[in-house]
Structure formats: C-alpha cells, structure tokens
Design a protein around this motif. Structure first.
Motif, short mmCIF file in Angstrom:
data_model
loop_
_atom_site.label_atom_id
_atom_site.label_comp_id
_atom_site.label_asym_id
_atom_site.label_seq_id
_atom_site.Cartn_x
_atom_site.Cartn_y
_atom_site.Cartn_z
N LYS A 82 41.47 28.69 35.91
CA LYS A 82 40.10 28.96 36.52
C LYS A 82 39.15 28.78 34.78
N LEU A 101 31.93 38.89 43.15
CA LEU A 101 32.14 38.15 44.54
C LEU A 101 33.55 38.48 44.64
N PRO A 132 36.77 34.76 44.57
CA PRO A 132 36.49 34.15 43.65
C PRO A 132 36.92 32.55 43.42
N TYR A 169 32.62 28.48 42.43
CA TYR A 169 31.65 29.54 42.18
C TYR A 169 31.44 29.57 40.64
N TYR A 170 32.52 29.01 39.79
CA TYR A 170 32.25 28.98 38.24
C TYR A 170 31.44 27.78 38.11
N THR A 203 36.94 28.76 42.90
CA THR A 203 36.75 27.80 41.72
C THR A 203 35.24 27.38 41.65
N PRO A 262 40.27 36.31 34.94
CA PRO A 262 40.51 35.34 35.71
C PRO A 262 41.80 34.57 35.40
N LEU A 304 29.68 36.18 39.00
CA LEU A 304 30.83 35.84 39.51
C LEU A 304 31.93 37.11 39.38
N GLY A 305 31.59 38.13 38.59
CA GLY A 305 32.50 39.11 38.63
C GLY A 305 32.20 40.22 39.89
N GLN A 326 34.94 42.80 39.30
CA GLN A 326 36.24 42.45 39.13
C GLN A 326 36.64 42.61 37.52
#
Length: 459
Positions: free
Chosen positions: A276, A358, A361, A365-366, A363, A272, A355-356, A268
C-alpha cells in the motif's frame, strides 16, 4: 556493409540526447496519458464488480421518476449519482456500468490538467510534468489494482477534479473574491461526492488563517471565506432541493448520517502493508532527499566551475535546471503569507488522519493522499537543487542523473503492474455480460441496496 562514420556519430548523438528528451514535458505527459488508459482498462475489468455496478445502478435509479430514497448509495452524498446518471438517458444501447467510463475519464483528465496547473504555480515545466506523471501512476495504481473492489466510477475518481480545483484556487488565484468562489465550487462539489473531502477543507481553513495572521490581512481573508461559504450554501441548498423534490429529504439524511459513522473506527496505529505504500515511494524518495539536503545545506561559496544561469549541456537531463525557453519563473503562492509547503504538509496530514480512522483500509482510499504527497515531493526536489547549488557542474550532473534514474525505477514499479493488468484483462471484456450483470442488480436493487449497508434497515 559497414556503417559510415557519419551515421555512427549521428546515432551516438541521438543516444546522448535521448535521456534529455525523455524528461521533456511532452514526453512525460504523453506517458501519463498512456498510464491513464491502462489504469482505466485495469480498473473497469477488475473481476470484483460490486462497487461499480452499485454506483451505475444507483445513478440510473436516481434519474428515474418515482424511485425510492434507497436509489442512492446510502452512506455517501448524492453528488456522484446526480453528476453521472444522465449518461444513461443520453447514450444509446442497453444500460451497463461501462457507460460511466467516458464521463469518468473526462473528470480524471480535467483533474490531471488542474494538477499540472497547480504544479506549474511553484515548479518549472519538467518538474511539474514529472510530478503529474508520478501522480497519474500512483492514483491509478491505488485505484486499478485495488484488493477489495474494482476501480471504475469510485468516488475518488470523481473527487479528484473538484478537490484539486479547490487546492489550485486556494494557492493560485490572486483575487480574494475569485479565489473564494472557485474554492467554494471545488469544495462544494467534492463534499457532495464524498464526505472525506472535509480533510482538504480543514487544511485550507488552517492555512488561510496562518496566512492572514502572518500578514495581518484579515479583510481579504474574510472576503474570500464569505465567498466560499456562499457557494457552499448554494450547493447545499441545491442538493436539499433535489432531495425534497424527490421526496427523500426525510429518510435519506438520517440514514446517511447513521451509516457514515459506521465507516469510522479507532485510529489505526499499525503501519500499512508494504504494497500500500509502494506507489508513494517515488514521492517519499524526493521528500527524503529534500530533507537531507536542507539539513546539510551550507551557504554557497564561489565556485569557478559553476555554469552561468541559463546555459545547459544537452546531456544535462535533470529537472532542476531550467532552460531559457521554459518561460518566466513560477510564482509563489497567491495567498500572501501562506507557504505552499505548509499547505502541502497540512493537506497530507489531514488525508493521512482520515485514512487512519477508516475501518476498511482499501487501497483506493489512498488515492486522496497522492496529490499532497506529490506537492511535498516537488518541494523536496527544489530543496535538493538548492543543496546542490554550491557543487561543481560535474557533481550536480551526476547527482541529478542518479536521482532521475532511481526515480524512474520507482515509477516503473508502479506503472508495470498497471500495464500488465490492462493487457491481461482487456481480452476479458464482455459487453453482453455487462448488460446481464447490470440488469440482475437493477432487478434486485430494492432488496439489496439498503440491506448491503445495514441488515436491520430493510426498505
């Protein structure tokens, strides 16, 4: 009756000391504890309950006899269910997802302690306490205020302890053998909970190689790596033995691999959404100031206004000047030749890369980005303090006050929504409804578990 001059002087002295008291380790860590409580309330009572219900029912099924392989969450490793399912056999009363809350809090509190120890390896007490507080705020904000699901008993909550243990062992343990064993334990448990822990494993491997190459100390590195590999193998064999004993070794691994890849998509490249990134702003602020200070740093010249080391005013509430009572200076990385800043950069890059990729995305996951971001922020603060070393006492004091004030404002942006959500959601707790929801999913688990992840794969 007018107040006496003595009481007015005492009040004035108290007000001058208050900012300094608020950045003492005990105050910052107490605030972290309050944020944790608010975060867990908001996470557990989020109206979206599918994830925590699924993990609770799955954990209960895993510890029953004769259950099928889809008792597990099929796109995740089985570690979390194995580590938590015993709760339903021990605690009294009808089963419900709230039974997972105490063990989850134990994991999280232990994780905070490990992170505090990791920070104390490189930073003085107030700075370590501030980083711990900011970490707790950001971690719970991403978890408790998720836009797609509730935050109770998610993988990341149980993942923090073993991952941060592995990072602390990698950077803070002197003995190569002991370092390898503890790092293997942390990584092994982390990988048994969620496969995304591979990012930390990659960062540790690259950082260890850089350290060994710089020092040309290959023997300790090999000893540590072999110890880590041995522990990983033991944990892997233990999981395989568990699956074999339950009769799941044939069906579960193939399903797990197929469904795991479906969570990953193309990188991605878009930025974001702002909300986020908000929990990371305090860390980014310190890191930015550190970069600016480093770029503009000049060799310090003699300054007659510079205070002697160890002295401080009671109004100097910055976190960069350490009083004598703070104990010995924090040591460097136990991994000789390996910069802790390099490790933080590698770890942050690995988590950001995961993270990029997934597809969803969410929150929560952050959460895995928070710890490396905090370490980068700590190094940024230290760089800022070095940049201010040549300034006058007044300039240093004003700069630290300014940065501390802006940081407090950014921290409040993360903490206030948590506190508001907790106070709003607490009255909605209904244990009878929790039992009903659990029983409903439990009765339909065999119909919904695998179908929820792959409509073509029916149990």
């Amino acid at each position: 009756m007018e107040p006496s001059a003595g009481s007015s002087t005492s009040r004035s002295r108290w007000l001058r000391r208050l900012p300094y008291a608020l950045v003492q380790p005990w105050a910052l860590l107490s605030l972290a504890g309050a944020v944790h409580v608010a975060g867990r309330i908001a996470a557990a009572l989020n109206p979206n309950k599918w994830d925590s219900l699924a993990y609770a029912v799955s954990a209960d099924w895993v510890w029953r006899r004769g259950t099928p392989f889809y008792s597990l969450i099929l796109d995740k490793p089985p570690g979390q269910q194995i580590l938590t399912g015993w709760v339903f056999r021990v605690l009294p009363g009808p089963a419900n997802r709230m039974m997972l809350a105490p063990i989850e809090s134990l994991f999280l509190i232990a994780a905070y302690v490990i992170f505090w120890r990791l920070c104390r390896r490189f930073f003085e007490r107030r700075l370590a306490a501030a980083l711990t507080l900011l970490t707790v705020i950001a971690f719970n904000t991403y978890n408790a205020l998720d836009t797609t699901t509730d935050g109770l008993a998610l993988n990341e909550n149980f993942l923090a302890l073993p991952m941060w243990l592995a990072a602390w062992a990698h950077l803070g343990v002197e003995s190569p053998l002991r370092r390898g064993l503890l790092a293997g334990l942390g990584l092994g448990l982390a990988l048994s909970i969620k496969q995304s822990a591979v990012g930390l494993a990659a960062a540790m491997a690259i950082h260890g190689f850089i350290a060994a190459a710089r020092r040309r100390a290959w023997r300790p590195a090999i000893r540590s790596t072999l110890a880590t590999g041995a522990v990983l193998a033991v944990i892997g064999l233990a999981l395989a033995g568990f699956l074999w004993a339950r009769g799941w070794l044939h069906d579960y691994p193939a399903t797990f691999l197929r469904l795991s890849w479906r969570r990953v998509g193309s990188v991605q490249l878009r930025r974001p959404e702002d909300y986020k990134l908000l929990p990371l702003t305090a860390f980014g602020w310190w890191a930015l100031l550190g970069v600016i200070a480093t770029l503009g740093h000049k060799s310090p010249s003699r300054n007659p206004d510079k205070r002697p080391a160890g002295r401080r005013s009671h109004t100097d509430f910055g976190m960069g000047m350490k009083p004598r009572s703070d104990g010995p200076s924090p040591r460097g990385s136990a991994l000789e030749g390996g910069s802790p800043l390099t490790f933080a950069v590698l770890w942050f890059a690995a988590e950001a890369a995961i993270l990029g990729t997934l597809q969803i995305p969410s929150t929560h996951y952050y959460q895995q980005v928070v710890a490396p971001a905090a370490l980068l922020a700590g190094h940024g603060w230290q760089a800022l303090m070095r940049g201010l070393a040549a300034a006058s006492t007044r300039q240093r004091l004003e700069a630290r006050r300014w940065v501390a004030t802006t940081t407090a404002g950014l921290a409040l942006l993360g903490a206030m929504p948590l506190l508001a959500a907790a106070s709003k959601l607490l009255p909605t707790l209904d244990l009878a409804a929790e039992v009903r929801d659990f029983n409903d999913l439990d009765a339909n688990w065999s119909k919904r578990a695998d179908v929820a992840y792959d409509p073509e794969q029916r149990p």
